[in-house]
Write an enzyme that holds these catalytic residues in place. Structure first.
Site, PDB file in Angstrom:
ATOM      1  N   ILE A   1      10.525  -0.782 -36.169  1.00  0.00           N
ATOM      2  CA  ILE A   1      11.502  -0.883 -37.268  1.00  0.00           C
ATOM      3  C   ILE A   1      11.594  -2.323 -37.764  1.00  0.00           C
ATOM      4  CG2 ILE A   1      13.999  -0.778 -37.771  1.00  0.00           C
ATOM      5  CD1 ILE A   1      14.020   1.827 -36.083  1.00  0.00           C
ATOM      6  N   LEU A   2      11.475  -3.273 -36.857  1.00  0.00           N
ATOM      7  CA  LEU A   2      11.537  -4.673 -37.269  1.00  0.00           C
ATOM      8  C   LEU A   2      10.239  -5.133 -37.940  1.00  0.00           C
ATOM      9  CD1 LEU A   2      14.063  -4.627 -35.361  1.00  0.00           C
ATOM     10  CD2 LEU A   2      13.484  -6.989 -34.795  1.00  0.00           C
TER      11      LEU A   2
ATOM     12  N   GLU B   1      12.690   3.420  -8.278  1.00  0.00           N
ATOM     13  CA  GLU B   1      13.498   4.543  -7.777  1.00  0.00           C
ATOM     14  C   GLU B   1      12.820   5.891  -8.016  1.00  0.00           C
ATOM     15  OE1 GLU B   1      16.256   2.812  -5.907  1.00  0.00           O
ATOM     16  OE2 GLU B   1      17.266   4.535  -6.750  1.00  0.00           O
ATOM     17  N   GLY B   2      11.511   5.909  -7.898  1.00  0.00           N
ATOM     18  CA  GLY B   2      10.766   7.149  -8.133  1.00  0.00           C
ATOM     19  C   GLY B   2      10.208   7.159  -9.535  1.00  0.00           C
TER      20      GLY B   2
ATOM     21  N   ILE C   1      10.814  -6.391  -3.679  1.00  0.00           N
ATOM     22  CA  ILE C   1      12.144  -6.136  -3.129  1.00  0.00           C
ATOM     23  C   ILE C   1      13.171  -6.995  -3.891  1.00  0.00           C
ATOM     24  CG2 ILE C   1      13.542  -6.013  -1.040  1.00  0.00           C
ATOM     25  CD1 ILE C   1      10.927  -4.283  -1.007  1.00  0.00           C
TER      26      ILE C   1
ATOM     27  N   GLY D   1       0.807  -1.228   0.000  1.00  0.00           N
ATOM     28  CA  GLY D   1       0.000   0.000   0.000  1.00  0.00           C
ATOM     29  C   GLY D   1       0.828   1.260   0.000  1.00  0.00           C
TER      30      GLY D   1
END
Lengths: 394, 337
Positions: free
Chosen positions: A349-350, A375-376, A164, A136
């Protein structure tokens, strides 16, 4: 005038990373992706890399050293190169990982000695982990619900953590908890929870859309008792109300390197798309589709190089010890967005081949999404920038 | 290892140009637009600083100066910077500095034809009312002419302080022809880097003004900058300006190291144009109805940016040039770079 050369020392290092990447990181990353399983901790590659002194690419150890500083710059270059070969594998590499910055910035000398000791053993690979996110509480890190209660000569932790990295194989995890939910950031404490501590339970893999090579896990803390000596920084650290700031400092130190990882993934997509185009298309022909291919390649390259320059600026400022909060967030926000666009263009592109699992680019497209979240998130980066530029409250 | 800081001397030059722009260009912003030029005493004063085109500044310092001037008035920057964008071609052709304004035309539609040492053709717009040098760029060569044109003043979308004319070359004698591919590529790169620097400046001017306004103007009980929709936009615009500047610096540094700078400059102009074209209209948007009015300069920067992005082949030619190079472009950490 600015200088954009990377220097001889780092070039030598990069040669090593390049070989490691080509021979191990990319093949293992692709294999893990196909098997839908992280590379296990007892894989011989980890022991090999560990003996060679190759750990996770965040450069935190260098940053804490004295003398002329180049740890942040080294960090972004190595992070980009490792991530170019495989971002999932670069996180799976043994080392302190995100557990490093809090230990090194907040830990007491005794704690550093005790928790770094296993990492000096070069025989067996070791991992550490960083446990902030909860089911949460993601971006709103101040809202963590895991509680810490003092009880005699120890602390008792209760709560749940999620997403984690490397926590199942970690020697120890930096776990963030609160002593008083009503106190907000001032109530936060960081604890080192060692593997095998009773009450550290329910460790389980999370199944991700990409970056399969490293494990992301969730776990529960059920009356998990840790000794007083494992309160990171000791009581005094928190008396100065630095608890939350400690966590944030960790993020500032690693943000440019995380941004550089997005650059690395985007660069891998560019190379894959360019090589495919050269091999399969007659690019010299005045075919409208081929002109579009060339334009997309040019756009990808330009944006990737722009992202790299933002990372380099943020890292440079960190090394010369100037404030870099805005610049680090700019690098992270820009690079993560850019890399999503670049990997998407590579798929285009492929053509139809781009979405097949044999085509490496579809893996990169899945992998890169996380870079705008970890990381934000991009939104958090914009909050950080706007707070500094226009005093946005909160 | 890489360093992204200015030297003390560069910082001093930057500060000098910034002060000049603030003290001598800003007060006359609208007057210079109406007059389609900058007063002679201001031109003389700028020339006295030794920072004008024609001085041997190097591409990097030139980029610093052009950004500072353009952050106040990109049109005035062109007017002050005689011979302006033509300088890299004049250098390559060994012609030195021009006696007055120089303009550069990228002849993308094949309007100009050379025959018997003379050049003929028409161009719908050059940002000047009077010129001393015209350079016309073709894919494989460039011509420099110093006389033999007719200029018809016109109204243009922006850059009014530079003037605006339709140009007719009537069998103008060719003063110099540049065919060496490497010299031509370097000259083009120099031109693109300079246009990129002007775009960065104009975008920065617009962003800084709108950002300041947003902290002062209140709506729904707080500064509009504190509404997240605008706060995020302001953050993105700041990033846009910075990433464009870094691209321009990189191109300028490549040129000053003696490299062709072809890729870097084409990318820098493409990036600066894209980002400035985001910043200009967004700055007007932040001011809302006030932004649309001439009481504030953001509408001017928006028009100037649109006009700048068409100079010397503009964004399209830069993107095409980069697209042509892309299949061979390497981005790894190559040795010696």
């Amino acid at each position: 005038m600015i200088d954009l050369s990377i220097g001889r020392d780092l070039e030598t290092w990069l040669d090593q990373v390049r070989r490691l990447g080509r021979d191990y990181l990319r093949p293992l990353g692709i294999e893990a992706d196909r098997r839908h399983e992280p590379v296990p901790p007892d894989h011989p590659f980890f022991a090999l890399a560990w003996r060679m002194g190759l750990g996770q690419p965040l450069g935190v150890e260098e940053r804490s050293a004295s003398g002329p500083r180049n740890g942040a710059r080294r960090g972004v270059v190595v992070a980009e190169e490792m991530s170019y070969w495989d971002r999932g594998m670069s996180v799976a590499m043994p080392g302190l990982g995100l557990g490093g910055p809090p230990l090194l910035t907040m830990g007491t000398p005794e704690q550093k000695e005790r928790f770094l000791a296993p990492f000096r053993d070069r025989e067996q690979p070791h991992w550490a982990a960083f446990g902030m996110t909860e089911p949460g509480a993601g971006s709103d890190v101040a809202a963590i619900q895991t509680t810490a209660r003092r009880d005699g000569d120890g602390w008792v932790l209760n709560g749940a953590k999620t997403f984690i990295s490397n926590s199942m194989r970690a020697d120890w995890i930096v776990v963030w908890a609160t002593v008083d939910r009503a106190a907000g950031r001032a109530g936060h404490r960081a604890f080192i929870v060692e593997r095998g501590t009773p009450g550290l339970e329910d460790m389980r893999y999370e199944h991700k859309m990409g970056l399969i090579a490293y494990e992301s896990s969730s776990f529960t803390l059920r009356d998990c008792r840790v000794p007083v000596a494992n309160l990171l920084g000791g009581e005094r650290y928190y008396a100065e109300r630095a608890g939350f700031k400690g966590a944030m400092k960790s993020f500032n130190a690693t943000r440019p390197a995380i941004a550089a990882m997005a650059v690395g993934i985007a660069r891998a997509a560019y190379d894959a798309a360019r090589d495919f185009a050269r091999a399969h298309y007659a690019l010299d022909r005045p075919t409208p589709r081929y002109q579009r291919v060339r334009e997309k390649l040019a756009r990808m390259a330009r944006k990737i190089e722009g992202g790299r320059l933002l990372c380099w600026r943020a890292a440079y400022l960190a090394d010369v010890e100037q404030p870099n909060e805005i610049e680090a967030s700019m690098a992270k926000a820009f690079a993560a967005g850019m890399a999503q666009e670049a990997t998407g263009l590579a798929v285009e592109i492929l053509g139809d081949a781009g979405v097949t699992a044999d085509a490496y680019v579809e893996k990169l497209y899945r992998d890169v999404k996380a870079m705008d979240i970890v990381e934000g998130t991009g939104q958090i980066q914009r909050l950080v920038i706007a707070r500094r530029l226009v005093g946005l409250p909160g | 290892m890489f360093t992204l800081a200015l030297s003390d001397e560069e910082r001093l030059i930057q500060e000098t140009a910034r002060r000049f722009a603030r003290d001598r260009l800003l007060p006359g912003l609208r007057a210079h637009e109406r007059a389609r030029g900058v007063p002679p005493e201001v031109v003389r004063e700028f020339a006295g600083l030794g920072l004008a085109g024609g001085e041997d500044l190097g591409a990097f310092v030139r980029a610093l100066v052009l950004e500072e001037l353009a952050a106040v008035d990109p049109g005035a920057a062109l007017a002050l910077d005689a011979p302006g964008l033509a300088q890299p071609l004049l250098d390559a052709a060994g012609l030195g500095a021009a006696a007055g304004r120089g303009v550069v035309i990228e002849d993308v539609e094949g309007r100009f034809h050379a025959r018997d040492g003379r050049l003929a053709g028409e161009h719908p717009w050059v940002p000047a009312d009077a010129i001393a040098v015209t350079a016309v760029l073709h894919p494989g060569c460039a011509f420099v002419v110093c006389e033999g044109w007719r200029l018809t003043p016109i109204a243009a979308c922006g850059l009014e302080a530079a003037g605006a004319s339709r140009l007719l070359l009537d069998d103008a004698p060719i003063a110099a022809t540049l065919e060496d591919p490497r010299a031509l590529a370097r000259a083009r790169a120099g031109i693109r880097t300079a246009v990129g620097a002007l775009l960065v400046g104009a975008a920065r001017g617009a962003h800084e003004y709108a950002m300041r306004y947003a902290t002062e103007r209140t709506a729904f009980g707080r500064p509009i900058a504190h509404h997240q929709a605008l706060a995020f936009l302001i953050a993105d615009l700041a990033t846009a300006v910075d990433v464009a500047r870094l691209a321009v610096w990189r191109a300028a540094a490549a040129l000053d190291r003696g490299e062709s700078g072809e890729w870097e400059a084409a990318s820098a102009l493409a990036e600066a144009a894209e980002q400035a074209l985001l910043v200009g209209p967004s700055a007007v948007q932040i001011l809302g109805g006030h932004g649309f009015m001439k009481d504030h300069p953001v509408e001017k920067w928006m028009r100037d940016i649109r006009t700048l992005a068409s100079l010397a082949g503009g964004r399209d030619e830069a993107e095409l040039a980069a697209a042509a190079l892309a299949p061979e472009h390497e981005m790894g950490f190559a040795r010696g770079r």
